[in-house]
Design a protein around this motif. Structure first.
Motif, PDB file in Angstrom:
ATOM      1  N   UNK A  31       0.740  -1.219   0.002  1.00 25.78           N
ATOM      2  CA  UNK A  31      -0.229  -0.021  -0.164  1.00 25.78           C
ATOM      3  C   UNK A  31       0.864   1.108  -0.314  1.00 25.78           C
ATOM      4  N   UNK A  32       2.234   1.186   0.295  1.00 20.55           N
ATOM      5  CA  UNK A  32       3.059   2.314   0.433  1.00 20.55           C
ATOM      6  C   UNK A  32       4.069   1.892  -0.781  1.00 20.55           C
ATOM      7  N   UNK A 103      -4.463  -9.504   4.127  1.00 22.36           N
ATOM      8  CA  UNK A 103      -5.409 -10.021   5.346  1.00 22.36           C
ATOM      9  C   UNK A 103      -5.873  -8.747   6.126  1.00 22.36           C
ATOM     10  N   UNK A 104      -4.626  -7.809   6.371  1.00 25.09           N
ATOM     11  CA  UNK A 104      -4.916  -6.875   7.113  1.00 25.09           C
ATOM     12  C   UNK A 104      -4.118  -5.578   6.514  1.00 25.09           C
ATOM     13  N   UNK A 105      -4.663  -4.479   6.043  1.00 19.21           N
ATOM     14  CA  UNK A 105      -4.127  -3.315   5.721  1.00 19.21           C
ATOM     15  C   UNK A 105      -3.257  -2.656   6.606  1.00 19.21           C
ATOM     16  N   UNK A 106      -3.709  -2.671   7.791  1.00 17.60           N
ATOM     17  CA  UNK A 106      -2.566  -2.107   8.617  1.00 17.60           C
ATOM     18  C   UNK A 106      -1.190  -2.710   9.387  1.00 17.60           C
ATOM     19  N   UNK A 142      -3.777  -9.757  14.320  1.00 17.57           N
ATOM     20  CA  UNK A 142      -4.511  -9.293  15.389  1.00 17.57           C
ATOM     21  C   UNK A 142      -4.132  -8.460  16.236  1.00 17.57           C
ATOM     22  N   UNK A 143      -2.884  -8.186  16.377  1.00 13.58           N
ATOM     23  CA  UNK A 143      -2.107  -7.505  17.515  1.00 13.58           C
ATOM     24  C   UNK A 143      -2.094  -5.854  17.048  1.00 13.58           C
ATOM     25  N   UNK A 144      -2.903  -5.207  17.722  1.00 13.68           N
ATOM     26  CA  UNK A 144      -2.652  -3.620  17.306  1.00 13.68           C
ATOM     27  C   UNK A 144      -1.452  -2.893  17.613  1.00 13.68           C
ATOM     28  N   UNK A 145      -0.824  -3.499  18.763  1.00  9.82           N
ATOM     29  CA  UNK A 145       0.556  -3.112  18.963  1.00  9.82           C
ATOM     30  C   UNK A 145       1.514  -3.313  17.910  1.00  9.82           C
TER      31      UNK A 145
END
Length: 425
Positions: A31-32, A103-106, A142-145
């Motif tokens: 994405x970057x 699976x997770x853009x973040x 699944x980890x925000x950190x």
């Protein structure tokens, strides 16, 4: 093969070297996009290098539709697409998402996981690391950190054979003969032992502990200002808080090479010269694969249980220019992207490396060609650096742990064999 480049002398295990960063992590991702001289570049993380045939087909379709048509393998088993239009990011993301590669853009830049590519295939490993790989990738996403990890932070999952354990990852989990796992931190000899069932969870705990310790905006474990034993104690405290039983341990260090080209049991292994695959080569791999491809950190591809008989498959792959035999000199040659992809490069190093391939013997130090002194992508082990100089020639230098470098100049590519002999004999 290039795997031999991973045996450089390590830093002292007592104290790491702090490397504070004065800017944010600009590591490219899906994405970057990164602006290069030949267009934008996308780096797609492939945890463990594992791709289904459908995902592999989606990648080559994206490269042909949006990029220069080629796929570039990295030293972490990831894939780069080059020559992109800077405005195609949304379309690329949609293609990757539809193929299950986003699976997770973040978290897409932090899913840097290498795994023993022959795990579960040749009977040499102590266990199949695929459950660890699946669990760690899911836990990361699944980890925000974990979103705060650098795109350079690396996990390694080793099935006990020692192949990816030698890649100097930030967190290495290695299977042990007693059925457990060893959790190693950076290049230190400091480690802890955990159960196999807790291996993936312990790896994530160690990564999150790193984020807590990295107050100077450092990106890798070896850059922490904490002494290694203090960081191990910190990780141990976090493991205890998470209910993960562990014991102090010293890291086993018996690194081995990656898979050689050829037939390995029921699987096939090929090496990709300079890590660059044409659409035709990539499609031939997908046609021969039965269900998946495994990209290796040594810029190779393993095909578990291919759908085509081994000899026929290897002949077909060799006909496309892929390396299928362990005696190929390509196994001892690497290079940065060079011209025209990099504006800082002084030479088309890849063309020069290919032109001089006949001067490379079957033994000796591997060569790494670089277009400038930055030597982007250079391996960490013993080698010969071949660096383009401002006058149109090259400077050759030996890089061997514990030895002073030997250097010479090369002003004519036809004299490479003579130059190599001058610094290695």
């Amino acid at each position: 093969m290039l795997a031999a480049m991973s045996s450089a002398a390590l830093r002292s295990s007592r104290q790491a070297i702090a490397v504070p960063r004065d800017r944010g992590d600009a590591c490219p991702g899906s994405l970057r996009l990164h602006a290069a001289d030949d267009g934008a570049l996308a780096r797609i993380r492939i945890p463990g290098g594992v791709l289904t045939v459908r995902q592999a087909e989606a990648l080559v379709d994206a490269a042909e539709r949006l990029g220069d048509g080629d796929l570039h393998l990295t030293s972490r088993g990831n894939v780069q697409i080059r020559g992109l239009d800077g405005g195609c990011g949304g379309e690329l993301a949609g293609l990757l998402d539809a193929a299950g590669l986003l699976p997770s853009p973040a978290h897409e830049r932090v899913r840097n996981i290498v795994a023993s590519p022959l795990s579960g295939l040749d009977g040499r490993g102590l266990l199949d690391v695929r459950p660890w790989l699946t669990a760690l990738d899911a836990a990361l996403c699944a980890s925000e950190r974990a979103q705060a990890l650098s795109g350079r932070f690396l996990f390694a999952l080793d099935d006990g054979r020692g192949d990816v354990a030698g890649l100097r990852a930030d967190v290495t989990v290695r299977a042990t003969a007693d059925g457990g796992a060893q959790l190693a931190l950076g290049t230190s000899d400091q480690a802890v032992s955990v159960s196999s069932e807790n291996a993936a969870g312990a790896a994530l705990v160690a990564a999150e502990a790193f984020l807590e310790a990295a107050r100077a905006r450092v990106w890798r474990v070896d850059e922490l200002s904490l002494p290694h034993d203090e960081f191990r104690e910190m990780v141990g405290d976090r493991l205890a808080a998470a209910g993960i039983a562990h014991q102090r341990h010293y890291k086993e260090s018996v690194p081995t090479d990656g898979p050689p080209p050829g037939a390995i049991g029921d699987s096939l292994s090929v090496y990709v010269p300079l890590g660059r695959l044409s659409a035709h080569q990539w499609r031939e791999l997908t046609h021969i694969a039965s269900d998946e491809l495994r990209l290796t950190p040594w810029r190779g591809v393993v095909l578990p249980t291919p759908a085509t008989p081994a000899k026929e498959a290897l002949d077909r792959l060799a006909a496309t220019g892929l390396v299928t035999a362990p005696a190929s000199p390509w196994l001892r040659v690497g290079a940065c992207i060079g011209r025209p992809g990099c504006a800082k490069s002084r030479a088309d190093v890849r063309s020069d490396a290919a032109e001089t391939l006949g001067a490379i013997g079957p033994h000796g130090l591997p060569l790494y060609w670089s277009g400038c002194e930055r030597r982007c992508g250079r391996p960490r082990g013993d080698r010969i650096d071949v660096v383009a100089d401002p006058d149109g020639g090259y400077r050759l230098s030996t890089v061997v742990g514990g030895q002073e470098p030997r250097t010479t100049s090369l002003d004519n590519l036809s004299r490479l064999a003579t130059a190599l002999a001058a610094i290695t004999t």
